[in-house]
Design a protein around this motif. Structure first.
Motif, mmCIF file in Angstrom:
data_model
loop_
_atom_site.group_PDB
_atom_site.id
_atom_site.type_symbol
_atom_site.label_atom_id
_atom_site.label_comp_id
_atom_site.label_asym_id
_atom_site.label_seq_id
_atom_site.Cartn_x
_atom_site.Cartn_y
_atom_site.Cartn_z
ATOM 1 N N GLY A 1 0.799 -1.219 0.000
ATOM 2 C CA GLY A 1 0.000 0.000 0.000
ATOM 3 C C GLY A 1 0.828 1.264 0.000
ATOM 4 N N TYR B 1 -3.334 -1.496 -1.118
ATOM 5 C CA TYR B 1 -3.883 -1.671 -2.468
ATOM 6 C C TYR B 1 -4.953 -2.751 -2.419
ATOM 7 C CZ TYR B 1 0.510 0.599 -3.846
ATOM 8 O OH TYR B 1 1.567 1.450 -3.970
ATOM 9 N N ASP B 2 -5.896 -2.719 -3.339
ATOM 10 C CA ASP B 2 -6.962 -3.722 -3.391
ATOM 11 C C ASP B 2 -6.368 -5.120 -3.564
ATOM 12 O OD1 ASP B 2 -8.934 -1.829 -3.104
ATOM 13 O OD2 ASP B 2 -9.308 -1.633 -5.250
#
Length: 161
Positions: free
Chosen positions: A84, A109-110
């Motif tokens: 992330g 992050y996803d």
């Protein structure tokens, strides 16, 4: 009558003095910002979508002029895997010879956190800690110049109480 080359030749000591004073003066007026403390994660939201939290950084400005912290180039890591980013929540104005708390927004992050945690799922269920690291720099501006200060923090989160 004097011509331009002879005038310039006679003025070179003055230009050397001006250049030396300018370089010395700017070097004396600029000092790096200092990170005093990186506080623990707060307002932590951990879900299947990932992690979202806040992190505060106390920064000291030793300069005789104000600096505004505007941006961050900071990465969030779990076991050295990039998961992330960290962003400045709001521009923070730091007065001369003062300190201020810069609020940062930490977000994965996803799907990145899930991929890293898949291998350690049993350890996490048993209550072991999850090691997070934040590394990078936050950036400030003064007189159109960009200043940066390194940020580094390691912290473990536990999924069970």
């Amino acid at each position: 009558m004097l011509n331009l080359p002879s005038v310039m030749r006679n003025m070179w000591p003055m230009w050397v003095l001006v250049a030396t004073v300018s370089m010395t003066w700017t070097g004396c007026l600029y000092q790096d910002l200092e990170v005093l403390e990186v506080e623990e994660f707060s307002k932590v939201k951990l879900s299947f979508d990932g992690l979202e939290c806040r992190m505060d950084v106390d920064v000291y400005n030793p300069n005789p002029y104000s600096v505004t912290v505007t941006d961050a180039d900071v990465k969030l890591l779990v076991k050295d895997d990039l998961v992330g980013e960290v962003a400045v929540l709001e521009a923070t104005h730091i007065r001369p010879d003062a300190q201020a708390t810069v609020p940062l927004h930490v977000e994965t992050y996803d799907g990145a956190l899930g991929k890293v945690l898949k291998n350690d799922l049993m350890n996490l269920i048993q209550g072991n800690h999850l090691p997070f690291a934040v590394r990078g720099s936050i950036k400030g501006e003064a007189f159109g110049l960009t200043l940066s200060v390194p940020v580094r923090r390691e912290q473990s989160l536990k999924l069970r109480k």
